[in-house]
Design a protein around this motif. Structure first.
Motif, mmCIF file in Angstrom:
data_model
loop_
_atom_site.group_PDB
_atom_site.id
_atom_site.type_symbol
_atom_site.label_atom_id
_atom_site.label_comp_id
_atom_site.label_asym_id
_atom_site.label_seq_id
_atom_site.Cartn_x
_atom_site.Cartn_y
_atom_site.Cartn_z
ATOM 1 N N HIS A 90 10.885 28.358 9.039
ATOM 2 C CA HIS A 90 10.167 29.125 10.083
ATOM 3 C C HIS A 90 10.140 30.651 9.149
ATOM 4 O O HIS A 90 10.595 31.209 9.443
ATOM 5 C CB HIS A 90 10.697 29.181 11.429
ATOM 6 C CG HIS A 90 9.771 30.214 12.818
ATOM 7 N ND1 HIS A 90 8.144 30.420 12.311
ATOM 8 C CD2 HIS A 90 10.039 30.605 13.872
ATOM 9 C CE1 HIS A 90 7.825 30.621 13.421
ATOM 10 N NE2 HIS A 90 9.722 31.119 14.028
ATOM 11 N N GLN A 104 8.636 17.249 22.689
ATOM 12 C CA GLN A 104 8.485 18.361 23.646
ATOM 13 C C GLN A 104 7.197 19.031 24.488
ATOM 14 O O GLN A 104 6.455 18.337 22.913
ATOM 15 C CB GLN A 104 8.929 19.508 23.254
ATOM 16 C CG GLN A 104 10.586 19.429 22.448
ATOM 17 C CD GLN A 104 11.660 19.847 23.775
ATOM 18 O OE1 GLN A 104 11.703 19.985 24.599
ATOM 19 N NE2 GLN A 104 12.640 18.808 23.592
ATOM 20 N N HIS A 139 5.920 21.601 24.597
ATOM 21 C CA HIS A 139 5.007 22.586 23.568
ATOM 22 C C HIS A 139 6.407 22.812 22.549
ATOM 23 O O HIS A 139 7.716 23.908 22.660
ATOM 24 C CB HIS A 139 4.961 23.785 24.469
ATOM 25 C CG HIS A 139 4.000 23.515 25.754
ATOM 26 N ND1 HIS A 139 2.724 23.965 25.893
ATOM 27 C CD2 HIS A 139 4.613 24.327 26.751
ATOM 28 C CE1 HIS A 139 2.251 23.580 26.820
ATOM 29 N NE2 HIS A 139 4.032 23.519 27.530
ATOM 30 N N TYR A 153 5.660 23.780 19.253
ATOM 31 C CA TYR A 153 5.753 25.533 18.195
ATOM 32 C C TYR A 153 6.600 26.458 19.344
ATOM 33 O O TYR A 153 7.216 27.103 18.658
ATOM 34 C CB TYR A 153 4.207 25.899 19.183
ATOM 35 C CG TYR A 153 4.212 26.742 17.812
ATOM 36 C CD1 TYR A 153 4.225 26.450 15.811
ATOM 37 C CD2 TYR A 153 4.287 28.140 18.429
ATOM 38 C CE1 TYR A 153 4.608 27.862 15.588
ATOM 39 C CE2 TYR A 153 4.795 29.284 17.077
ATOM 40 C CZ TYR A 153 4.330 29.317 16.547
ATOM 41 O OH TYR A 153 4.101 30.405 15.947
ATOM 42 N N GLN A 154 6.258 26.254 21.318
ATOM 43 C CA GLN A 154 6.892 27.420 21.525
ATOM 44 C C GLN A 154 8.463 27.047 21.732
ATOM 45 O O GLN A 154 9.700 27.977 21.256
ATOM 46 C CB GLN A 154 6.385 27.831 23.010
ATOM 47 C CG GLN A 154 5.339 28.356 22.673
ATOM 48 C CD GLN A 154 3.803 27.437 22.839
ATOM 49 O OE1 GLN A 154 4.423 26.239 22.719
ATOM 50 N NE2 GLN A 154 2.776 27.906 23.332
ATOM 51 N N HIS A 155 8.624 25.873 21.991
ATOM 52 C CA HIS A 155 10.373 25.600 22.027
ATOM 53 C C HIS A 155 10.689 25.605 20.578
ATOM 54 O O HIS A 155 12.452 26.081 20.224
ATOM 55 C CB HIS A 155 10.059 23.536 22.227
ATOM 56 C CG HIS A 155 11.611 23.153 21.854
ATOM 57 N ND1 HIS A 155 12.258 23.201 23.482
ATOM 58 C CD2 HIS A 155 12.366 22.108 21.090
ATOM 59 C CE1 HIS A 155 13.403 22.771 23.348
ATOM 60 N NE2 HIS A 155 13.618 22.487 21.588
ATOM 61 N N THR A 214 10.130 28.023 18.406
ATOM 62 C CA THR A 214 10.354 29.299 17.907
ATOM 63 C C THR A 214 11.212 29.459 18.871
ATOM 64 O O THR A 214 12.180 30.438 18.177
ATOM 65 C CB THR A 214 9.192 30.346 18.776
ATOM 66 O OG1 THR A 214 7.766 29.501 17.825
ATOM 67 C CG2 THR A 214 9.153 31.458 18.466
ATOM 68 N N GLU A 215 11.436 29.167 19.901
ATOM 69 C CA GLU A 215 13.116 30.212 20.567
ATOM 70 C C GLU A 215 14.077 29.283 20.469
ATOM 71 O O GLU A 215 15.189 30.461 20.133
ATOM 72 C CB GLU A 215 12.829 29.271 22.190
ATOM 73 C CG GLU A 215 11.944 30.609 23.275
ATOM 74 C CD GLU A 215 11.597 29.714 24.294
ATOM 75 O OE1 GLU A 215 9.681 29.749 24.780
ATOM 76 O OE2 GLU A 215 12.277 28.824 24.371
ATOM 77 N N GLN A 257 1.131 17.248 18.823
ATOM 78 C CA GLN A 257 1.895 19.010 18.903
ATOM 79 C C GLN A 257 2.440 19.176 17.198
ATOM 80 O O GLN A 257 3.370 20.097 16.865
ATOM 81 C CB GLN A 257 3.510 17.990 19.355
ATOM 82 C CG GLN A 257 3.088 17.692 20.893
ATOM 83 C CD GLN A 257 2.826 19.557 21.653
ATOM 84 O OE1 GLN A 257 3.630 20.439 21.766
ATOM 85 N NE2 GLN A 257 2.020 19.581 22.218
ATOM 86 N N GLU A 306 0.912 27.121 16.130
ATOM 87 C CA GLU A 306 0.276 27.569 17.935
ATOM 88 C C GLU A 306 -1.524 26.787 17.854
ATOM 89 O O GLU A 306 -0.993 26.436 19.115
ATOM 90 C CB GLU A 306 -0.011 28.729 17.279
ATOM 91 C CG GLU A 306 0.635 29.488 18.716
ATOM 92 C CD GLU A 306 1.232 30.935 18.515
ATOM 93 O OE1 GLU A 306 0.860 31.293 17.576
ATOM 94 O OE2 GLU A 306 1.409 31.156 19.815
#
Ligand code: DO4
Ligand code: MG
Length: 281
Positions: free
Chosen positions: A14, A31, A33, A35-37, A39-40, A150, A191
């Motif tokens: 990333h 998951q 989401h 992408y968001q997971h 990223t976090e 996803q 995303e």
């Protein structure tokens, strides 16, 4: 971002940084989401230096699969319809391919359990009882257990044209056998949905010379990706999510068949290249 399953562990790339993610593969990818997971998660993961990462890429990539089934879509591009009508015309099966190309319900078939799937740089097999064999380069979806796309990977839907052409009812034998599917090299997680202009290309090398090459854009597909996913999820549950190949738009001419030791390189823009060598059991 790109997520690799490798022998040392799961690696997320990333913003040009390789990170080791110490989590179970199936729990990680399934998951709501993704992408968001990821990223976090990326803010708290250990970095890997570029030499170590390059070494892993060369030698240690696994297929991006855990417990998921692999399904496949058929006759989603004109080229696949035409090639199949031709190969099955003597058996009288040609009409079915025309009908399924036009129909509302897509052709979806079961391709492989994880054990039959190989990863990047591994051998794929041709059947010893088949005389006419081709690779099928296919954008492959990762769909989570809720039915949402996803991520994406590259798929090779190895196919026996002689067996399928003899009788369309032989499709499961033409398509599903040991090492009949390759996936990889990674999961591509975006995303927004993958671009319609994405180019899928293939190159087949024999003794280091190119013997076939072809390319097609994703926008030549007759169906949409969410439509294929929703048909698959109509009456099937996938607790760990599943993979779905989306059909081939590239089929070599009728005089072409794979040979042992051929190298198949399938590239999809944004994802990378999946390389496999042809072997048999
Ligand atoms: O109809 C048989 C299989 C079709 C297929 O695998 C494809 O179109 O990619
Ligand atoms: Mg196919």
């Amino acid at each position: 971002m790109h997520l690799y399953k490798t022998t040392p562990g799961n690696i997320l790339v990333h913003n040009n940084t390789a990170l080791m993610i110490d989590k179970d593969w199936d729990a990680l990818i399934n998951q709501e989401h993704l992408y968001q997971h990821l990223t976090e998660l990326s803010t708290s993961c250990k970095k890997i230096d570029s030499n170590t990462f390059n070494d892993i890429l060369q030698n240690n990539i696994l297929a991006p699969v855990g417990k998921q089934e692999l399904w496949a879509s058929g006759v989603t591009y004109l080229r696949s319809r035409d090639a199949r009508m031709e190969e099955s015309k003597e058996s009288g099966g040609g009409d079915f391919y025309q009908k399924v190309y036009e129909a509302e319900r897509p052709e979806l078939f079961f391709k492989a359990i994880p054990q039959r799937i190989v990863g990047h740089k591994q051998d794929v097999y041709i059947r010893k009882d088949s005389t006419w064999n081709v690779p099928e380069p296919e954008l492959t979806l990762f769909i989570n257990s809720k039915g949402n796309i996803q991520g994406y990977t590259i798929g090779n839907d190895m196919s026996s044209r002689s067996i399928e052409g003899e009788n369309p009812l032989y499709l499961p034998q033409a398509k599903s056998y040991e090492k009949s599917a390759a996936l990889g090299p990674c999961l591509y997680i975006t995303e927004k949905p993958i671009k319609q202009e994405t180019v899928i290309s293939i190159e087949i090398k024999r003794s280091n010379k190119i013997v076939f090459e072809g390319k097609i854009e994703l926008n030549r597909m007759k169906r949409t990706l969410p439509d294929l996913a929703s048909w698959l999820f109509r009456e099937c549950d996938f607790p760990a999510g599943c993979f779905l190949m989306t059909g081939t738009g590239i089929v070599p001419g009728d005089d072409f068949t794979l040979q042992l030791k051929d190298e198949v390189n399938i590239s999809i823009e944004g994802i990378g290249t999946l390389t496999n060598t042809i072997a048999s059991k």
